[in-house]
Design a protein around this motif. Sequence first.
Motif, PDB file in Angstrom:
ATOM      1  N   GLY A 179      -6.691  11.081   3.188  1.00  0.00           N
ATOM      2  CA  GLY A 179      -5.554  12.263   3.020  1.00  0.00           C
ATOM      3  C   GLY A 179      -4.190  11.594   2.802  1.00  0.00           C
ATOM      4  O   GLY A 179      -3.228  12.278   2.663  1.00  0.00           O
ATOM      5  N   GLY A 180      -4.065  10.263   2.539  1.00  0.00           N
ATOM      6  CA  GLY A 180      -2.757   9.532   2.587  1.00  0.00           C
ATOM      7  C   GLY A 180      -2.438   9.511   1.138  1.00  0.00           C
ATOM      8  O   GLY A 180      -2.980  10.239   0.355  1.00  0.00           O
ATOM      9  N   SER A 181      -1.351   8.599   0.941  1.00  0.00           N
ATOM     10  CA  SER A 181      -0.522   8.789  -0.367  1.00  0.00           C
ATOM     11  C   SER A 181      -0.728   7.305  -0.859  1.00  0.00           C
ATOM     12  O   SER A 181      -0.331   6.227  -0.306  1.00  0.00           O
ATOM     13  N   ILE A 182      -0.758   7.374  -2.249  1.00  0.00           N
ATOM     14  CA  ILE A 182      -0.914   5.726  -2.871  1.00  0.00           C
ATOM     15  C   ILE A 182      -0.112   6.258  -4.340  1.00  0.00           C
ATOM     16  O   ILE A 182      -0.279   7.201  -4.916  1.00  0.00           O
ATOM     17  N   ALA A 183       0.657   5.412  -4.659  1.00  0.00           N
ATOM     18  CA  ALA A 183       1.301   5.176  -5.999  1.00  0.00           C
ATOM     19  C   ALA A 183       0.849   4.052  -6.845  1.00  0.00           C
ATOM     20  O   ALA A 183       0.436   2.932  -6.162  1.00  0.00           O
ATOM     21  N   VAL A 184       0.401   4.208  -8.230  1.00  0.00           N
ATOM     22  CA  VAL A 184      -0.120   3.251  -9.119  1.00  0.00           C
ATOM     23  C   VAL A 184       0.966   2.906 -10.119  1.00  0.00           C
ATOM     24  O   VAL A 184       1.270   3.810 -10.822  1.00  0.00           O
ATOM     25  N   LEU A 185       1.349   1.787 -10.238  1.00  0.00           N
ATOM     26  CA  LEU A 185       2.272   1.296 -11.029  1.00  0.00           C
ATOM     27  C   LEU A 185       1.665   0.671 -12.243  1.00  0.00           C
ATOM     28  O   LEU A 185       0.893  -0.463 -12.343  1.00  0.00           O
ATOM     29  N   GLY A 186       1.857   1.628 -13.543  1.00  0.00           N
ATOM     30  CA  GLY A 186       0.961   1.000 -14.797  1.00  0.00           C
ATOM     31  C   GLY A 186      -0.280   1.675 -14.699  1.00  0.00           C
ATOM     32  O   GLY A 186      -1.166   1.584 -14.083  1.00  0.00           O
ATOM     33  N   LEU A 187      -0.508   2.621 -15.807  1.00  0.00           N
ATOM     34  CA  LEU A 187      -1.638   3.457 -16.021  1.00  0.00           C
ATOM     35  C   LEU A 187      -2.257   2.899 -17.264  1.00  0.00           C
ATOM     36  O   LEU A 187      -3.012   3.725 -18.220  1.00  0.00           O
ATOM     37  N   GLY A 188      -2.516   1.432 -17.513  1.00  0.00           N
ATOM     38  CA  GLY A 188      -3.482   1.048 -18.430  1.00  0.00           C
ATOM     39  C   GLY A 188      -4.971   1.177 -17.856  1.00  0.00           C
ATOM     40  O   GLY A 188      -5.091   1.956 -16.936  1.00  0.00           O
ATOM     41  N   PRO A 189      -5.993   0.673 -18.393  1.00  0.00           N
ATOM     42  CA  PRO A 189      -7.476   0.836 -18.252  1.00  0.00           C
ATOM     43  C   PRO A 189      -7.395   0.744 -16.419  1.00  0.00           C
ATOM     44  O   PRO A 189      -8.167   1.724 -15.881  1.00  0.00           O
ATOM     45  N   ILE A 190      -6.910  -0.461 -15.768  1.00  0.00           N
ATOM     46  CA  ILE A 190      -6.968  -0.795 -14.525  1.00  0.00           C
ATOM     47  C   ILE A 190      -6.082   0.277 -13.795  1.00  0.00           C
ATOM     48  O   ILE A 190      -7.104   1.033 -12.592  1.00  0.00           O
ATOM     49  N   GLY A 191      -4.967   0.725 -13.962  1.00  0.00           N
ATOM     50  CA  GLY A 191      -4.087   1.686 -13.218  1.00  0.00           C
ATOM     51  C   GLY A 191      -4.740   3.066 -13.297  1.00  0.00           C
ATOM     52  O   GLY A 191      -4.964   3.607 -12.257  1.00  0.00           O
ATOM     53  N   ASP A 192      -5.298   3.264 -14.466  1.00  0.00           N
ATOM     54  CA  ASP A 192      -5.937   4.649 -14.695  1.00  0.00           C
ATOM     55  C   ASP A 192      -7.002   4.885 -13.882  1.00  0.00           C
ATOM     56  O   ASP A 192      -7.354   5.797 -13.241  1.00  0.00           O
ATOM     57  N   MET A 193      -7.997   3.929 -13.797  1.00  0.00           N
ATOM     58  CA  MET A 193      -9.237   4.010 -12.923  1.00  0.00           C
ATOM     59  C   MET A 193      -9.090   3.676 -11.474  1.00  0.00           C
ATOM     60  O   MET A 193      -9.706   4.468 -10.800  1.00  0.00           O
ATOM     61  N   ALA A 194      -7.888   3.204 -11.191  1.00  0.00           N
ATOM     62  CA  ALA A 194      -7.725   3.024  -9.769  1.00  0.00           C
ATOM     63  C   ALA A 194      -7.240   4.421  -9.108  1.00  0.00           C
ATOM     64  O   ALA A 194      -7.569   4.775  -8.247  1.00  0.00           O
ATOM     65  N   CYS A 195      -6.414   5.059 -10.015  1.00  0.00           N
ATOM     66  CA  CYS A 195      -6.171   6.577  -9.675  1.00  0.00           C
ATOM     67  C   CYS A 195      -7.369   7.296  -9.603  1.00  0.00           C
ATOM     68  O   CYS A 195      -7.534   8.047  -8.434  1.00  0.00           O
ATOM     69  N   ARG A 196      -8.252   7.245 -10.233  1.00  0.00           N
ATOM     70  CA  ARG A 196      -9.481   7.876 -10.157  1.00  0.00           C
ATOM     71  C   ARG A 196     -10.364   7.443  -8.812  1.00  0.00           C
ATOM     72  O   ARG A 196     -11.007   8.192  -8.311  1.00  0.00           O
ATOM     73  N   VAL A 197     -10.369   6.266  -8.861  1.00  0.00           N
ATOM     74  CA  VAL A 197     -10.923   5.410  -7.424  1.00  0.00           C
ATOM     75  C   VAL A 197     -10.396   6.455  -6.503  1.00  0.00           C
ATOM     76  O   VAL A 197     -11.110   6.660  -5.323  1.00  0.00           O
ATOM     77  N   ALA A 198      -9.280   6.096  -6.318  1.00  0.00           N
ATOM     78  CA  ALA A 198      -8.383   6.630  -5.222  1.00  0.00           C
ATOM     79  C   ALA A 198      -8.831   7.970  -4.645  1.00  0.00           C
ATOM     80  O   ALA A 198      -8.690   8.328  -3.462  1.00  0.00           O
ATOM     81  N   GLN A 199      -8.874   8.852  -5.774  1.00  0.00           N
ATOM     82  CA  GLN A 199      -9.195  10.565  -5.674  1.00  0.00           C
ATOM     83  C   GLN A 199     -10.380  10.259  -4.817  1.00  0.00           C
ATOM     84  O   GLN A 199     -10.728  11.177  -3.991  1.00  0.00           O
ATOM     85  N   VAL A 200     -11.456   9.689  -5.243  1.00  0.00           N
ATOM     86  CA  VAL A 200     -12.987  10.010  -4.819  1.00  0.00           C
ATOM     87  C   VAL A 200     -13.094   9.199  -3.551  1.00  0.00           C
ATOM     88  O   VAL A 200     -13.864   9.662  -2.976  1.00  0.00           O
ATOM     89  N   ARG A 201     -12.143   8.333  -3.165  1.00  0.00           N
ATOM     90  CA  ARG A 201     -12.250   7.823  -1.866  1.00  0.00           C
ATOM     91  C   ARG A 201     -11.454   8.387  -0.937  1.00  0.00           C
ATOM     92  O   ARG A 201     -11.185   7.945   0.116  1.00  0.00           O
ATOM     93  N   GLY A 202     -10.647   9.734  -1.255  1.00  0.00           N
ATOM     94  CA  GLY A 202     -10.103  10.321  -0.201  1.00  0.00           C
ATOM     95  C   GLY A 202      -8.778  10.377  -0.123  1.00  0.00           C
ATOM     96  O   GLY A 202      -8.238  10.777   0.781  1.00  0.00           O
ATOM     97  N   ALA A 203      -7.895   9.742  -1.204  1.00  0.00           N
ATOM     98  CA  ALA A 203      -6.371   9.836  -1.051  1.00  0.00           C
ATOM     99  C   ALA A 203      -5.943  11.295  -1.131  1.00  0.00           C
ATOM    100  O   ALA A 203      -6.633  12.014  -1.920  1.00  0.00           O
ATOM    101  N   GLY A 204      -5.121  11.629  -0.567  1.00  0.00           N
ATOM    102  CA  GLY A 204      -4.506  13.116  -0.417  1.00  0.00           C
ATOM    103  C   GLY A 204      -3.664  13.219  -1.585  1.00  0.00           C
ATOM    104  O   GLY A 204      -3.835  14.137  -2.435  1.00  0.00           O
ATOM    105  N   ARG A 205      -2.630  12.242  -2.055  1.00  0.00           N
ATOM    106  CA  ARG A 205      -1.858  12.312  -3.068  1.00  0.00           C
ATOM    107  C   ARG A 205      -1.787  11.020  -3.959  1.00  0.00           C
ATOM    108  O   ARG A 205      -1.842  10.002  -3.227  1.00  0.00           O
ATOM    109  N   VAL A 206      -1.739  11.041  -5.171  1.00  0.00           N
ATOM    110  CA  VAL A 206      -2.038   9.769  -6.167  1.00  0.00           C
ATOM    111  C   VAL A 206      -0.917   9.887  -6.992  1.00  0.00           C
ATOM    112  O   VAL A 206      -0.583  10.902  -7.680  1.00  0.00           O
TER     113      VAL A 206
END
Length: 396
Positions: A179-206
């Motif tokens: 339910g916590g929050s995470i910021a991803v700097l850079g939304l290339g392939p790795i950053g984009d996928m990191a956002c998706r992974v954070a969502q499925v792993r339970g981050a509240g806000r991305v």
Amino acid sequence: MRAVTWQGKRDVRVEHVPDPRIEEPTDAVIRITSTGLCGSDLHLYEVLTPFMTPGDILGHEAMGIVEEVGPGVPDLAVGDRVVVPFQIACGNCWMCLNSLPTQCETTQVTGEGMGAALFGYTRLYGAVPGGQAEYLRVPQAQYGPIKVPEGPPDDRFLYLSDVLPTAWQAVAYADVPQGGSIAVLGLGPIGDMACRVAQVRGAGRVFGVDLVTERLRRAQVRGVETYDLREFDHEKELVAAIRDETDGRGPDAVIDAVGTEAHGSHAARLVQQAAGMLPRKIGGPVADRFSVDRLAALHTAIELVRRGGTLSLVGVYGGTADPLPMLTMFDKQLQIRMGQANVRRWTDEILPYLTDEDPLGVDDFATHRLRLDEAPEAYEMFQRKRDGAVKILMQP
């Protein structure tokens, strides 16, 4: 066979080279069916040229069909469909047994003081021929290749070679509370996928930050709260905007998925370019010791993350003389984790997500699919961020 070869700065060519063959009992030879173009490949195209040799075969994201196996590879058979991790590791040394195959003691490039050998990635990592080719020799095939089922298209599994485990490790290292929050700097392939992974792993806000319209749009469609860097006159304005959304503290964790080619430092860019133009015998030591990375993204991450939070660095940095704000990092009591992804450490956790439901969106993750012969155009398109290019796949 045909292969993508490095010939100089911003100069890649598809050439005919000798077919790979079994050289050691633990080798396999794979017929490539799909291969990816990675942001790390652009470092070779632009920044890390002093460590390259004309004729080097590029690429470290590949999958295909086993064509031949050595006698020391008991669990692979001709005809198996496999994904090849970007690092080469034995699976048996102390590092591998402790879930650190990127530090494999069998394949460490000790002459350069580096960790495990990587496919298609400079003499620093062994100068091993890469996977942007028709065929690939896979050392340590008793451990590396990941067998995947027949049926689904390559896109379902190819990203196990790099994108998925790299993004997964970045999020795991970020240690975001449920339910916590995470910021991803850079939304290339790795950053984009990191956002998706954070969502499925339970981050509240991305939160996602970039300055390329297509990348921001892709992330926003999947529920990421996006910030266009071009709309802020200074990084402090961006930091303030995200802090306002996190009770004034900043996010629990920040992932830097940008690395050494970040925007924001013209001086550092000039140093990188100067090192790249020197003769290789001189440019290599200069880049290795004195090159200064473009640290804008890292400085933003340090400023943005909340006190007591975690920085996860997944973007590649190379300079050894980089200045860092150590006082701020110490005062904020930051935890920092970084490093190449330990691919086989994470693949068993990731595979259950590669289902027909496709929660990570791998089936349509690629923006472009090109022929291997079009590699020079692919590199230029990706480097210039033209035509909405976020992830490019090539088929021989």
